[in-house]
Design an enzyme around this catalytic site. Structure first.
Site, mmCIF file in Angstrom:
data_model
loop_
_atom_site.group_PDB
_atom_site.id
_atom_site.type_symbol
_atom_site.label_atom_id
_atom_site.label_comp_id
_atom_site.label_asym_id
_atom_site.label_seq_id
_atom_site.Cartn_x
_atom_site.Cartn_y
_atom_site.Cartn_z
ATOM 1 N N GLY A 9 -22.239 32.411 6.132
ATOM 2 C CA GLY A 9 -23.691 32.341 5.541
ATOM 3 C C GLY A 9 -23.800 32.854 4.252
ATOM 4 C CB VAL A 10 -21.758 34.592 1.802
ATOM 5 C CG1 VAL A 10 -21.572 34.802 0.096
ATOM 6 C CG2 VAL A 10 -21.959 35.889 2.531
ATOM 7 C CG MET A 12 -18.784 31.023 -3.903
ATOM 8 S SD MET A 12 -17.082 30.776 -3.356
ATOM 9 C CE MET A 12 -16.141 31.514 -4.661
ATOM 10 N N PRO A 13 -21.805 30.312 -5.842
ATOM 11 C CG PRO A 13 -22.266 31.002 -7.625
ATOM 12 C CD PRO A 13 -21.711 31.470 -6.288
ATOM 13 C CG LEU A 15 -18.610 25.383 -12.588
ATOM 14 C CD1 LEU A 15 -18.387 23.897 -13.109
ATOM 15 C CD2 LEU A 15 -19.623 26.080 -13.811
ATOM 16 N N GLY A 16 -17.536 28.464 -11.354
ATOM 17 C CA GLY A 16 -17.717 29.655 -12.042
ATOM 18 C C GLY A 16 -16.834 29.419 -13.081
ATOM 19 N N GLY A 18 -13.269 31.729 -14.638
ATOM 20 C CA GLY A 18 -12.046 32.337 -14.556
ATOM 21 C C GLY A 18 -11.338 33.003 -15.762
ATOM 22 C CG ASP A 43 -11.494 33.940 -9.911
ATOM 23 O OD1 ASP A 43 -11.582 34.025 -8.668
ATOM 24 O OD2 ASP A 43 -10.264 34.220 -10.393
ATOM 25 C CE1 TYR A 48 -5.447 36.801 -12.583
ATOM 26 C CE2 TYR A 48 -7.747 36.308 -12.759
ATOM 27 C CZ TYR A 48 -6.497 35.829 -12.116
ATOM 28 O OH TYR A 48 -6.495 35.023 -11.210
ATOM 29 C CE LYS A 73 -8.295 35.435 -7.715
ATOM 30 N NZ LYS A 73 -8.399 35.552 -9.237
ATOM 31 C CG HIS A 106 -3.799 37.627 -6.742
ATOM 32 N ND1 HIS A 106 -4.100 38.105 -7.948
ATOM 33 C CD2 HIS A 106 -3.411 36.378 -7.133
ATOM 34 C CE1 HIS A 106 -3.932 37.212 -9.009
ATOM 35 N NE2 HIS A 106 -3.833 36.177 -8.379
HETATM 36 P P1 NAP Z 1 -7.358 26.100 -16.309
HETATM 37 O O1 NAP Z 1 -8.942 26.529 -15.915
HETATM 38 O O2 NAP Z 1 -6.973 24.797 -15.542
HETATM 39 O O3 NAP Z 1 -7.267 25.859 -17.862
HETATM 40 C C1 NAP Z 1 -7.597 26.609 -18.855
HETATM 41 C C2 NAP Z 1 -7.245 25.857 -20.055
HETATM 42 O O4 NAP Z 1 -7.887 24.908 -20.569
HETATM 43 C C3 NAP Z 1 -7.252 26.880 -21.103
HETATM 44 O O5 NAP Z 1 -6.041 26.686 -22.364
HETATM 45 C C4 NAP Z 1 -8.281 26.315 -21.996
HETATM 46 O O6 NAP Z 1 -8.405 26.706 -23.578
HETATM 47 C C5 NAP Z 1 -8.495 25.096 -21.667
HETATM 48 N N1 NAP Z 1 -9.778 24.309 -21.648
HETATM 49 C C6 NAP Z 1 -10.966 24.797 -21.028
HETATM 50 N N2 NAP Z 1 -11.875 24.074 -20.982
HETATM 51 C C7 NAP Z 1 -11.374 22.969 -21.773
HETATM 52 C C8 NAP Z 1 -12.105 21.689 -22.118
HETATM 53 N N3 NAP Z 1 -13.486 21.525 -22.093
HETATM 54 N N4 NAP Z 1 -11.488 20.983 -23.113
HETATM 55 C C9 NAP Z 1 -10.275 21.302 -23.592
HETATM 56 N N5 NAP Z 1 -9.418 22.339 -22.968
HETATM 57 C C10 NAP Z 1 -10.116 23.384 -22.173
HETATM 58 O O7 NAP Z 1 -6.584 27.286 -16.000
HETATM 59 P P2 NAP Z 1 -6.558 28.727 -15.422
HETATM 60 O O8 NAP Z 1 -7.168 29.788 -16.337
HETATM 61 O O9 NAP Z 1 -5.188 28.898 -14.900
HETATM 62 O O10 NAP Z 1 -7.286 28.529 -14.154
HETATM 63 C C11 NAP Z 1 -8.816 28.782 -14.001
HETATM 64 C C12 NAP Z 1 -8.888 30.182 -13.265
HETATM 65 O O11 NAP Z 1 -8.319 30.182 -12.034
HETATM 66 C C13 NAP Z 1 -8.359 31.449 -13.906
HETATM 67 O O12 NAP Z 1 -8.987 31.893 -15.152
HETATM 68 C C14 NAP Z 1 -8.307 32.347 -12.873
HETATM 69 O O13 NAP Z 1 -9.635 32.863 -12.608
HETATM 70 C C15 NAP Z 1 -7.977 31.593 -11.574
HETATM 71 N N6 NAP Z 1 -6.671 31.450 -11.437
HETATM 72 C C16 NAP Z 1 -5.976 32.086 -10.052
HETATM 73 C C17 NAP Z 1 -4.804 31.983 -9.784
HETATM 74 C C18 NAP Z 1 -4.366 32.672 -8.385
HETATM 75 O O14 NAP Z 1 -3.120 32.878 -8.307
HETATM 76 N N7 NAP Z 1 -5.135 32.842 -7.652
HETATM 77 C C19 NAP Z 1 -3.874 31.474 -10.589
HETATM 78 C C20 NAP Z 1 -4.225 30.863 -11.820
HETATM 79 C C21 NAP Z 1 -5.527 30.754 -12.223
HETATM 80 P P3 NAP Z 1 -9.437 27.612 -24.381
HETATM 81 O O15 NAP Z 1 -9.456 28.897 -23.433
HETATM 82 O O16 NAP Z 1 -8.807 27.760 -25.484
HETATM 83 O O17 NAP Z 1 -10.869 26.742 -24.246
#
Ligand code: NAP
Length: 281
Positions: A9-10, A12-13, A15-16, A18, A43, A48, A73, A106
């Site tokens: 029931g929580v 969650m947005p 879009l967030g 990371g 997130d 991290y 995580k 994680h």
């Molecule tokens: P992502 O969001 O797919 O891509 C981030 C990249 O895209 C950065 O280089 C960013 O550059 C660029 N970017 C962002 N918006 C843009 C836009 N509008 N136009 C052009 N370039 C853009 O990659 P991610 O950080 O790996 O994934 C997002 C989040 O998911 C993470 O931050 C983390 O919280 C989570 N994550 C979780 C796991 C897991 O194992 N659970 C693994 C990976 C990620 P700039 O910063 O220079 O704008």
């Protein structure tokens, strides 16, 4: 902000923001900018190593706690029920919070059954409003569900237009697990931001490739957490609730699926070893 309703029931947005690969020095500003741009879901992860900076930004924002949705995580090194409890307490302390909204395992490695039991007790104590997993493939997720009390509320997995996980999303939906996409832009790999199909669709709406890619995921009811340290891109990424892709657009983009990851396969022995060896304080 549009929400999804988790299996308990929580709300969650959908879009967030990371903060993977955002250094501790950069994180406080990035999160403050993201909150100012309207993001409320943040997130992070113990791995991290920027939870304290996230916490500093939350504290200085003045935003009421119940308007925020904070995910962190648990890393592999903290397996075992007592270690999980300790790791969770440390995350809370660094974040400066007395509860998180979502606590995730994680990686699907190590003794994650003991982690899950500890997380069930953290949830029962109302120190996490929801608990879930990340990077769990079908077999491991289902096995965890079948052998425990609480069904994970979320599975955060590598999902984007090139790796769509549509069948897996259906399976999760049937089990009550919300899909959340990490790497919604595949971190720019595979020339993501110049994709000709996404570019052409975006031109029709006056939207960027990033906005089309996020919109496509959100219309599939996938939670997204794009990362950017650039305030203009943060603003761009959240500005995609004012248009809708048609059924034709949705199926054209569905045709971009390669079924394979731009990163690595969690079942690849090299990566199992690599991640198991990743330790931090
Ligand atoms: P992502 O969001 O797919 O891509 C981030 C990249 O895209 C950065 O280089 C960013 O550059 C660029 N970017 C962002 N918006 C843009 C836009 N509008 N136009 C052009 N370039 C853009 O990659 P991610 O950080 O790996 O994934 C997002 C989040 O998911 C993470 O931050 C983390 O919280 C989570 N994550 C979780 C796991 C897991 O194992 N659970 C693994 C990976 C990620 P700039 O910063 O220079 O704008």
């Amino acid at each position: 902000m549009q929400n999804v309703t988790l299996n308990n029931g929580v709300q969650m947005p959908i879009l967030g923001f990371g903060v993977f690969q955002v250094g501790p020095d950069e994180t406080e500003k990035a999160v403050s900018d993201a909150l100012a741009a309207g993001y409320r879901l943040i997130d992070t992860a113990a791995m991290y190593q920027n939870e304290a900076a996230v916490g500093a930004a939350l504290a200085s924002s003045g935003i009421p706690r119940d308007e925020l949705f904070i995910t962190t995580k648990l890393w592999i090194q903290d397996a075992g029920e007592a270690n999980t409890q300790r790791a969770f307490d440390n995350s809370l302390k660094r974040l400066g919070l007395d509860y998180v909204d979502l606590y995730l395992i994680h990686q699907p490695y190590g003794d994650y059954y003991s982690e899950w039991r500890a997380m069930e007790s953290i949830y029962a104590d109302k120190r996490a409003r929801a608990i879930g997993v990340s990077n769990f493939a079908e077999d491991r997720l289902l096995d965890l569900i079948l052998n425990n009390e609480i069904v994970p509320a979320v599975n955060q997995i590598d999902t984007n237009v090139y790796r769509q996980n549509a069948a897996y999303q259906e399976l999760m939906k049937g089990e009550g697990v919300q899909i959340e996409a990490w790497g919604p832009f595949a971190e720019g790999m595979r020339d993501f931001f110049s994709d000709p199909t996404l570019t052409a669709i975006g031109e029709r709406y006056g939207k960027s490739v990033a906005q089309v890619a996020l919109r496509w995921l959100v219309q599939r009811e996938v939670v997204v957490i794009p990362k950017s340290v650039n305030p203009e891109r943060m603003a761009q990424n959240i500005d995609m609730f004012d248009f809708a892709l048609t059924d034709d657009d949705m199926s054209t983009i569905a045709g971009l699926d390669t079924g394979s990851t731009a990163f690595f396969d969690h079942r690849d022995p090299h990566w199992v070893r690599q991640l198991a060896a990743t330790r931090f304080n």
